[in-house]
Motif scaffolding. Structure first.
Motif, mmCIF file in Angstrom:
data_model
loop_
_atom_site.group_PDB
_atom_site.id
_atom_site.type_symbol
_atom_site.label_atom_id
_atom_site.label_comp_id
_atom_site.label_asym_id
_atom_site.label_seq_id
_atom_site.Cartn_x
_atom_site.Cartn_y
_atom_site.Cartn_z
ATOM 1 N N ARG A 143 6.547 12.575 -6.914
ATOM 2 C CA ARG A 143 6.080 11.743 -8.043
ATOM 3 C C ARG A 143 6.651 10.333 -7.968
ATOM 4 N NH1 ARG A 143 6.089 16.017 -12.664
ATOM 5 N NH2 ARG A 143 4.012 16.887 -12.348
ATOM 6 N N LYS A 144 7.948 10.232 -7.642
ATOM 7 C CA LYS A 144 8.588 8.905 -7.566
ATOM 8 C C LYS A 144 7.932 8.075 -6.467
ATOM 9 C CE LYS A 144 13.155 9.426 -9.504
ATOM 10 N NZ LYS A 144 14.333 10.219 -9.181
ATOM 11 N N ALA A 145 7.699 8.706 -5.308
ATOM 12 C CA ALA A 145 7.063 7.980 -4.194
ATOM 13 C C ALA A 145 5.670 7.511 -4.624
ATOM 14 C CB ALA A 145 6.967 8.892 -2.968
ATOM 15 N N GLY A 146 4.926 8.409 -5.294
ATOM 16 C CA GLY A 146 3.579 8.064 -5.764
ATOM 17 C C GLY A 146 3.613 6.901 -6.741
ATOM 18 N N GLU A 147 4.665 6.854 -7.553
ATOM 19 C CA GLU A 147 4.771 5.767 -8.528
ATOM 20 C C GLU A 147 4.972 4.420 -7.809
ATOM 21 O OE1 GLU A 147 7.629 6.363 -11.622
ATOM 22 O OE2 GLU A 147 6.760 4.701 -12.776
ATOM 23 N N TYR A 148 5.884 4.411 -6.841
ATOM 24 C CA TYR A 148 6.116 3.154 -6.107
ATOM 25 C C TYR A 148 4.843 2.717 -5.362
ATOM 26 C CZ TYR A 148 11.176 3.214 -6.876
ATOM 27 O OH TYR A 148 12.416 3.171 -7.438
ATOM 28 N N ILE A 149 4.184 3.672 -4.729
ATOM 29 C CA ILE A 149 2.963 3.311 -3.978
ATOM 30 C C ILE A 149 1.898 2.798 -4.955
ATOM 31 C CG2 ILE A 149 1.098 4.176 -2.497
ATOM 32 C CD1 ILE A 149 3.159 6.272 -1.432
ATOM 33 N N GLY A 150 1.783 3.466 -6.113
ATOM 34 C CA GLY A 150 0.825 3.037 -7.134
ATOM 35 C C GLY A 150 1.094 1.609 -7.591
ATOM 36 N N ILE A 151 2.372 1.279 -7.765
ATOM 37 C CA ILE A 151 2.747 -0.085 -8.178
ATOM 38 C C ILE A 151 2.308 -1.092 -7.101
ATOM 39 C CG2 ILE A 151 4.737 -1.627 -8.518
ATOM 40 C CD1 ILE A 151 6.132 0.763 -9.932
ATOM 41 N N GLY A 152 2.580 -0.734 -5.845
ATOM 42 C CA GLY A 152 2.194 -1.621 -4.736
ATOM 43 C C GLY A 152 0.685 -1.830 -4.689
ATOM 44 N N ILE A 153 -0.070 -0.745 -4.862
ATOM 45 C CA ILE A 153 -1.538 -0.843 -4.775
ATOM 46 C C ILE A 153 -2.095 -1.625 -5.973
ATOM 47 C CG2 ILE A 153 -3.686 0.492 -4.806
ATOM 48 C CD1 ILE A 153 -2.278 2.636 -3.175
ATOM 49 N N ALA A 154 -1.519 -1.399 -7.163
ATOM 50 C CA ALA A 154 -1.988 -2.137 -8.351
ATOM 51 C C ALA A 154 -1.793 -3.641 -8.135
ATOM 52 C CB ALA A 154 -1.237 -1.663 -9.583
ATOM 53 N N SER A 155 -0.676 -4.029 -7.524
ATOM 54 C CA SER A 155 -0.433 -5.461 -7.245
ATOM 55 C C SER A 155 -1.482 -5.981 -6.272
ATOM 56 C CB SER A 155 0.950 -5.662 -6.628
ATOM 57 O OG SER A 155 1.920 -5.004 -7.374
ATOM 58 N N TYR A 156 -1.785 -5.170 -5.281
ATOM 59 C CA TYR A 156 -2.782 -5.556 -4.270
ATOM 60 C C TYR A 156 -4.154 -5.762 -4.929
ATOM 61 C CZ TYR A 156 -3.077 -5.776 0.846
ATOM 62 O OH TYR A 156 -3.147 -6.196 2.146
ATOM 63 N N ILE A 157 -4.489 -4.871 -5.870
ATOM 64 C CA ILE A 157 -5.775 -4.985 -6.579
ATOM 65 C C ILE A 157 -5.791 -6.271 -7.409
ATOM 66 C CG2 ILE A 157 -7.202 -3.968 -8.410
ATOM 67 C CD1 ILE A 157 -6.322 -1.201 -7.351
ATOM 68 N N ILE A 192 -0.527 8.538 -7.504
ATOM 69 C CA ILE A 192 -0.892 7.156 -7.146
ATOM 70 C C ILE A 192 -2.046 6.690 -8.039
ATOM 71 C CG2 ILE A 192 -1.948 5.719 -5.335
ATOM 72 C CD1 ILE A 192 -0.427 7.395 -3.258
ATOM 73 N N GLU A 193 -3.087 7.521 -8.153
ATOM 74 C CA GLU A 193 -4.264 7.122 -8.936
ATOM 75 C C GLU A 193 -3.904 6.870 -10.400
ATOM 76 O OE1 GLU A 193 -7.089 10.216 -7.960
ATOM 77 O OE2 GLU A 193 -7.955 8.973 -6.376
ATOM 78 N N LYS A 194 -3.012 7.735 -10.929
ATOM 79 C CA LYS A 194 -2.594 7.586 -12.323
ATOM 80 C C LYS A 194 -1.876 6.246 -12.529
ATOM 81 C CE LYS A 194 0.397 10.562 -14.335
ATOM 82 N NZ LYS A 194 0.961 11.918 -14.361
ATOM 83 N N VAL A 195 -0.933 5.959 -11.626
ATOM 84 C CA VAL A 195 -0.129 4.739 -11.767
ATOM 85 C C VAL A 195 -0.988 3.490 -11.552
ATOM 86 C CG1 VAL A 195 1.842 3.475 -10.804
ATOM 87 C CG2 VAL A 195 1.980 5.943 -11.122
ATOM 88 N N VAL A 196 -1.916 3.560 -10.596
ATOM 89 C CA VAL A 196 -2.790 2.403 -10.334
ATOM 90 C C VAL A 196 -3.568 2.053 -11.603
ATOM 91 C CG1 VAL A 196 -4.883 1.666 -9.100
ATOM 92 C CG2 VAL A 196 -3.004 2.698 -7.835
ATOM 93 N N LYS A 197 -4.086 3.065 -12.280
ATOM 94 C CA LYS A 197 -4.874 2.830 -13.511
ATOM 95 C C LYS A 197 -4.026 2.142 -14.583
ATOM 96 C CE LYS A 197 -8.547 6.180 -13.542
ATOM 97 N NZ LYS A 197 -8.490 7.597 -13.294
#
Ligand SMILES: [Zn+2]
Length: 416
Positions: free
Chosen positions: A322-336, A360-365
């Protein structure tokens, strides 16, 4: 203004060929309509392309006016290419036709990060076995594409800095070309490209990016990388280093990264980082089933061990994922927020881990700015474990589409 007629002819040919590649089977009349070129120009270009064997007729179908019109397709099954994917954990080779069909493949897994010489030896052996597997004659191979993680000088065939492979200033293509020549008697043209970009090329031509001019491909594996496709072209930046998503800082005082910086996304959420975090937990005395899955040997813990434990509801493992997914989600949201892409394609070894992708999908949203990237779709790559190798083989397809035929090693176009 004087316009060079050779440049115009070359642009028209590229336009016609790309239209056939994208829309085929297609008739001459439809190509004329879509390209806004004159019918005589289209006919002349198509005769030239058919003469080179790049396009072929595939019979007649009912046209819109009721007339039966001859249809044409890109003759991708007449051209073959080899793709090589070099990573710290394994080496993969594919032989494909330029329609993206994998005809032969081979893989070698490494126990420890390999040196250049052993990778060259293994590549030579795998190329020969994948060729034999494909039953494609070595003379029919157009070219060889090589995917390497890190910062490259693609013109000189040099790996400038690959933190994951621990290679610095390595001339890779010259010795590889010589070895393949020694093994096959053929001096293939070799092209290299950063692994993340080759993965994006594969998605552009054969995968989730087909039909999209603006997408981002994110490579979630031993490391984390990304490549952006902008207006159908790979975005490289002024010195060719764009897309190092794994090395954006997400924790100011986070763990040391292989690049020398602290708190990079890759140091917190890559496959290597997840495995290291599991080892740290175990050495600090946390009870988890992760260790049992490796028979009690912490050195054997890999990211997939952690995912396996998480699937079995091991809470320490679930927490790491979950923690890894959160960091990746943050990175992808910035990219978007920065680039407003149409599609995010998630690829690499970790992209088929459901728990991670859900997170990842949850955090990106939640994290992306309101209205930013509101049209974005997140997709998981369907090209499988050879996605990057397939993309490496597609480097040649890009050249073929651009020049309407094979290029010689000196960059000159093939005579008709
Ligand atoms: Zn870093």
């Amino acid at each position: 203004m004087r316009v060079d007629k050779h440049i115009v002819a070359s642009m028209n040919r590229q336009l016609v060929l790309e239209t056939i590649w994208e829309k085929g089977p297609i008739s001459k009349a439809e190509i004329t309509r879509l390209t806004a070129l004159s019918l005589p120009t289209v006919i002349k270009i198509m005769e030239e392309l058919a003469g080179r064997g790049v396009i072929a007729s595939c019979g007649k179908t009912e046209g819109s006016a009721g007339k039966r019109a001859e249809q044409y397709v890109f003759a991708g099954d007449a051209f073959y290419s080899i793709g090589i994917d070099m990573t710290p954990t394994n080496l993969k080779v594919v032989v494909i036709d330029l329609n993206g069909r994998v005809l032969g493949c081979g893989k070698k897994t490494f126990d420890q990060i390999p040196d250049v010489d052993s990778v060259l030896n293994d590549t030579q052996a795998l190329v020969l076995s994948a060729l034999a597997d494909s039953a494609v004659a070595k003379e029919a191979i157009l070219d060889v594409g090589v995917a390497v993680p890190g910062i490259l000088d693609t013109e000189k065939g040099m790996v400038l800095f690959s933190p994951n492979l621990r290679w610095e200033n390595v001339d890779l293509l010259t010795p590889l070309r010589e070895r393949l020549f020694a093994a096959t008697g053929i001096r293939w043209e070799l092209q290299m490209e950063n692994s993340n970009r080759t993965m994006a090329l594969g998605e552009q031509y054969y995968g989730s990016g087909v039909g999209s001019d603006y997408f981002i491909c994110i490579n979630l594996g031993y490391g984390i990388g990304a490549a952006a496709m902008e207006h159908g072209e790979l975005y490289k930046g002024i010195s060719g280093t764009a897309g190092e998503l794994g090395h954006i800082t997400v924790e100011k005082d986070g763990p040391l990264c292989t690049c020398g910086n602290n708190g990079c996304l890759e140091a917190l959420a890559s496959g290597r980082a997840i495995a290291q975090q599991a080892r740290n937990l175990i050495s600090s005395g946390v009870k988890t089933s992760i260790l049992e899955l490796t028979g009690g040997d912490p050195a054997k813990i890999e990211a997939k061990t952690v995912f396996e434990a998480a699937e079995k509801q091991d809470m320490a493992a679930v927490d790491l994922v979950r923690k890894a997914g959160e960091y990746i989600g943050i990175g992808i949201a910035s990219y978007i927020n920065l680039l407003d892409p149409e599609i995010i394609v998630l690829g690499g070894g970790m992209s088929n881990e459901e728990l991670l992708i859900e997170q990842i999908e949850k955090v990106v949203k939640v994290r992306r700015m309101r209205f930013a990237g509101r049209k974005v779709q997140v997709r998981v790559s369907e090209l499988g474990e050879y996605a990057t190798a397939i993309g490496a083989a597609a480097i040649q397809l890009k050249r073929l589409l651009r020049h309407g035929g094979r290029l010689h090693a000196n960059g000159e176009e093939e005579a008709v």
